[in-house]
Design an enzyme around this catalytic site. Structure first.
Site, PDB file in Angstrom:
ATOM      1  N   ARG A  25      45.675  32.703  44.968  1.00  0.00           N
ATOM      2  CA  ARG A  25      46.676  32.960  43.829  1.00  0.00           C
ATOM      3  C   ARG A  25      47.518  31.848  43.567  1.00  0.00           C
ATOM      4  O   ARG A  25      48.677  32.093  43.411  1.00  0.00           O
ATOM      5  CB  ARG A  25      47.359  34.383  44.157  1.00  0.00           C
ATOM      6  N   ARG A  29      52.171  34.035  38.794  1.00  0.00           N
ATOM      7  CA  ARG A  29      53.834  34.429  38.148  1.00  0.00           C
ATOM      8  C   ARG A  29      54.935  33.769  39.031  1.00  0.00           C
ATOM      9  O   ARG A  29      56.179  33.639  38.491  1.00  0.00           O
ATOM     10  CB  ARG A  29      54.014  35.749  38.121  1.00  0.00           C
ATOM     11  N   ARG A  38      52.567  33.204  29.904  1.00  0.00           N
ATOM     12  CA  ARG A  38      52.381  34.601  29.682  1.00  0.00           C
ATOM     13  C   ARG A  38      53.181  35.301  28.753  1.00  0.00           C
ATOM     14  O   ARG A  38      53.056  36.431  28.335  1.00  0.00           O
ATOM     15  CB  ARG A  38      52.596  35.232  31.194  1.00  0.00           C
ATOM     16  N   ASP A  74      40.058  36.493  37.091  1.00  0.00           N
ATOM     17  CA  ASP A  74      40.269  37.471  37.679  1.00  0.00           C
ATOM     18  C   ASP A  74      38.832  38.121  38.313  1.00  0.00           C
ATOM     19  O   ASP A  74      37.948  37.823  37.666  1.00  0.00           O
ATOM     20  CB  ASP A  74      40.863  38.730  37.026  1.00  0.00           C
ATOM     21  N   TYR A 151      37.433  49.209  42.662  1.00  0.00           N
ATOM     22  CA  TYR A 151      38.088  49.425  41.333  1.00  0.00           C
ATOM     23  C   TYR A 151      37.312  50.352  40.379  1.00  0.00           C
ATOM     24  O   TYR A 151      37.832  51.119  39.413  1.00  0.00           O
ATOM     25  CB  TYR A 151      38.454  48.110  40.712  1.00  0.00           C
TER      26      TYR A 151
HETATM   27  O1  CP3 Z   1      43.988  32.234  42.902  1.00  0.00           O
HETATM   28  C1  CP3 Z   1      44.139  31.929  41.659  1.00  0.00           C
HETATM   29  O2  CP3 Z   1      45.016  31.246  41.434  1.00  0.00           O
HETATM   30  C2  CP3 Z   1      42.879  32.065  40.887  1.00  0.00           C
HETATM   31  C3  CP3 Z   1      43.352  33.489  40.099  1.00  0.00           C
HETATM   32  C4  CP3 Z   1      43.289  34.941  40.617  1.00  0.00           C
HETATM   33  C5  CP3 Z   1      43.765  36.050  39.780  1.00  0.00           C
HETATM   34  N1  CP3 Z   1      43.238  37.124  40.358  1.00  0.00           N
HETATM   35  C6  CP3 Z   1      44.581  35.897  38.884  1.00  0.00           C
HETATM   36  C7  CP3 Z   1      45.698  37.159  38.473  1.00  0.00           C
HETATM   37  C8  CP3 Z   1      42.512  35.537  41.659  1.00  0.00           C
HETATM   38  C9  CP3 Z   1      41.361  34.416  42.485  1.00  0.00           C
HETATM   39  C10 CP3 Z   1      42.354  36.733  41.592  1.00  0.00           C
HETATM   40  C11 CP3 Z   1      41.585  37.407  42.390  1.00  0.00           C
HETATM   41  C12 CP3 Z   1      41.968  39.104  42.339  1.00  0.00           C
HETATM   42  N2  CP3 Z   1      42.121  39.854  41.309  1.00  0.00           N
HETATM   43  C13 CP3 Z   1      41.640  39.780  43.594  1.00  0.00           C
HETATM   44  C14 CP3 Z   1      41.366  39.151  44.690  1.00  0.00           C
HETATM   45  C15 CP3 Z   1      42.182  38.656  45.682  1.00  0.00           C
HETATM   46  C16 CP3 Z   1      43.381  39.405  46.012  1.00  0.00           C
HETATM   47  O3  CP3 Z   1      44.496  39.391  45.726  1.00  0.00           O
HETATM   48  O4  CP3 Z   1      42.927  40.654  46.904  1.00  0.00           O
HETATM   49  C17 CP3 Z   1      42.044  41.060  43.343  1.00  0.00           C
HETATM   50  C18 CP3 Z   1      42.178  42.507  44.033  1.00  0.00           C
HETATM   51  C19 CP3 Z   1      42.273  41.295  41.828  1.00  0.00           C
HETATM   52  C20 CP3 Z   1      42.588  42.333  40.934  1.00  0.00           C
HETATM   53  C21 CP3 Z   1      44.085  42.233  40.062  1.00  0.00           C
HETATM   54  N3  CP3 Z   1      44.336  41.236  39.396  1.00  0.00           N
HETATM   55  C22 CP3 Z   1      45.123  43.051  40.510  1.00  0.00           C
HETATM   56  C23 CP3 Z   1      45.237  44.355  41.656  1.00  0.00           C
HETATM   57  C24 CP3 Z   1      45.992  42.641  39.721  1.00  0.00           C
HETATM   58  C25 CP3 Z   1      47.379  43.236  39.506  1.00  0.00           C
HETATM   59  C26 CP3 Z   1      48.189  43.112  40.501  1.00  0.00           C
HETATM   60  C27 CP3 Z   1      49.182  41.710  40.397  1.00  0.00           C
HETATM   61  O5  CP3 Z   1      49.390  40.899  41.212  1.00  0.00           O
HETATM   62  O6  CP3 Z   1      49.931  42.078  39.316  1.00  0.00           O
HETATM   63  C28 CP3 Z   1      45.572  41.654  39.009  1.00  0.00           C
HETATM   64  C29 CP3 Z   1      46.414  40.672  37.901  1.00  0.00           C
HETATM   65  C30 CP3 Z   1      46.346  39.251  38.157  1.00  0.00           C
HETATM   66  N4  CP3 Z   1      45.268  38.488  38.521  1.00  0.00           N
HETATM   67  C31 CP3 Z   1      47.236  38.268  38.165  1.00  0.00           C
HETATM   68  C32 CP3 Z   1      46.982  36.898  38.352  1.00  0.00           C
HETATM   69  C33 CP3 Z   1      47.644  35.881  38.336  1.00  0.00           C
HETATM   70  C34 CP3 Z   1      48.877  38.643  37.864  1.00  0.00           C
HETATM   71  C35 CP3 Z   1      49.163  39.466  36.510  1.00  0.00           C
HETATM   72  C36 CP3 Z   1      49.815  38.881  35.373  1.00  0.00           C
HETATM   73  O7  CP3 Z   1      49.751  37.582  35.264  1.00  0.00           O
HETATM   74  O8  CP3 Z   1      50.199  39.398  34.850  1.00  0.00           O
END
Ligand code: CP3
Length: 347
Positions: A25, A29, A38, A74, A151
């Protein structure tokens, strides 16, 4: 040695000039550049527009001295391609509007090639590879069958996975048929990412630590193993197999496959490596919350991890899980520079 070489060599447990570092990640944000974008686009719009996904992937590369980029995407859009309705709801995280509950639901799921369903990410990978020009490595990724199933069945994030585990115990045939469909889809997606130019792959089984080792072995391991076999079927691309809460099942994760095993902060990295054995590399394992501490504390804790593995070839520095929202950007920069400086070796 280029930064890309550093991480590619570490995956193969070859000596490097300094310990490579990237952060799960690392785009997101906590960065003002991401928040600005965003304001104009939803997360799914960014992911599905290759130019925007390319721009966001490169944001942390421009801001920090990272050794690898991870493609901005994602783990959940893969479920859309199978027929599930995905939405990111502000404040609530991801929602699946038609979660899987029965054998009939699983029957309707489509297994389609990634080139058809996830072409936008494959295009973004090609663009980012070109922009990076071989200097910084590019990582592709997918969610693993268990984490995706959680999920798809729960309909969103979950604390105890009661619905997912109930389906697993009550309808084992339906469970295995779901995980087979997921492993075909995910394996193909990873293979396609390597074909598009991803130089390293990471399989995120973020929530698999919710299972006992015995249940992992019976209900998940064969499916994750199949993913990794398919992912590597065309090209011998190094793969990082990541989970959290997995201290009690590290050898099982390794048995499922991966050149590198991702380790969270709940175990000393040297202890994890002892449990895993010499023939695999490790990634980790700083607690993401440490990045909120003063820089002196961040350095102390990063040094402890580096001292713990004593420069043994095959360590990729990372957090034990993703960068959290509100993490101070200057602390991220300080960590990355410190890891390189502290671990710098001759040659
Ligand atoms: O790592 C990186 O920079 C690449 C981008 C990336 C995202 N999600 C972007 C994202 C990666 C590798 C993921 C993986 C991901 N997504 C996982 C596995 C890694 C982990 O954290 O365990 C999981 C479980 C998800 C599912 C997911 N996506 C959730 C639960 C959420 C909401 C929770 C949150 O943090 O808001 C997301 C949204 C998400 N995916 C965001 C980002 C940058 C944030 C949301 C936004 O921009 O509004």
């Amino acid at each position: 040695m280029s930064q890309a070489d550093r991480i590619l060599r570490a995956c193969r447990r070859e000596p490097v000039d300094a310990t490579p570092i990237w952060l799960m990640r690392q785009a997101g944000r906590y960065m003002a550049e991401y928040r600005a974008l965003r304001k104009r686009y939803s997360i799914l719009e960014i992911i599905k527009t290759p130019d925007l996904a390319t721009e966001v992937t490169l944001q942390p590369i421009e801001a920090f001295n990272l050794d690898a980029a991870i493609i901005f995407a994602d783990i959940l859009p893969v479920l859309e391609g199978m027929g599930l309705l995905l939405e990111f709801v502000k404040g609530d995280g991801p929602v699946i509007h038609n979660p899987l509950r029965t054998a009939a639901d699983v029957e309707t799921l489509a297994v389609r090639p990634a080139e058809e369903t996830l072409h936008y990410t494959l295009t973004a990978i090609q663009q980012v590879r070109q922009a990076l020009d071989g200097q910084v490595a590019l990582i592709g990724f997918s969610g693993a069958p268990f984490t995706l199933a959680s999920y798809a069945i729960e309909g969103g994030s979950s604390r105890n996975y009661v619905r997912a585990k109930s389906l697993m115990y009550e309808q084992p045939q339906t469970w295995h048929s779901l995980l087979e469909k997921l492993s075909s889809t995910v394996g193909d997606y990873l293979r396609a990412q390597a074909a598009a130019g991803a130089q390293v792959l990471q399989l995120f089984d973020s929530w698999v630590g919710a299972l006992s080792p015995a249940d992992y072995r019976e209900y998940v391991l064969p499916h994750s193993k199949r993913v990794i076999e398919i992912a590597k079927s065309e090209q011998d691309v190094p793969l990082i197999h990541f989970g959290t809460g997995t201290s009690g099942m590290l050898p099982l994760l390794k048995a499922a496959g991966g050149d590198v095993i991702g380790v969270d902060w709940r175990i000393d990295l040297a202890e994890a490596w002892t449990r895993l054995g010499d023939d695999v590399a490790v990634q980790g394992n700083l607690d993401p919350v440490i990045l909120f501490a003063p820089v002196s504390e961040i350095k102390k804790q990063a040094a402890r991890i580096l001292d713990n593995v004593k420069g043994r070839p095959g360590h990729i520095f990372n957090l034990g899980h993703g960068v959290l929202q509100h993490t101070p950007v200057e602390h991220v920069a300080a960590l990355i520079d410190f890891v390189h400086e502290y671990s710098a070796r001759d040659g």
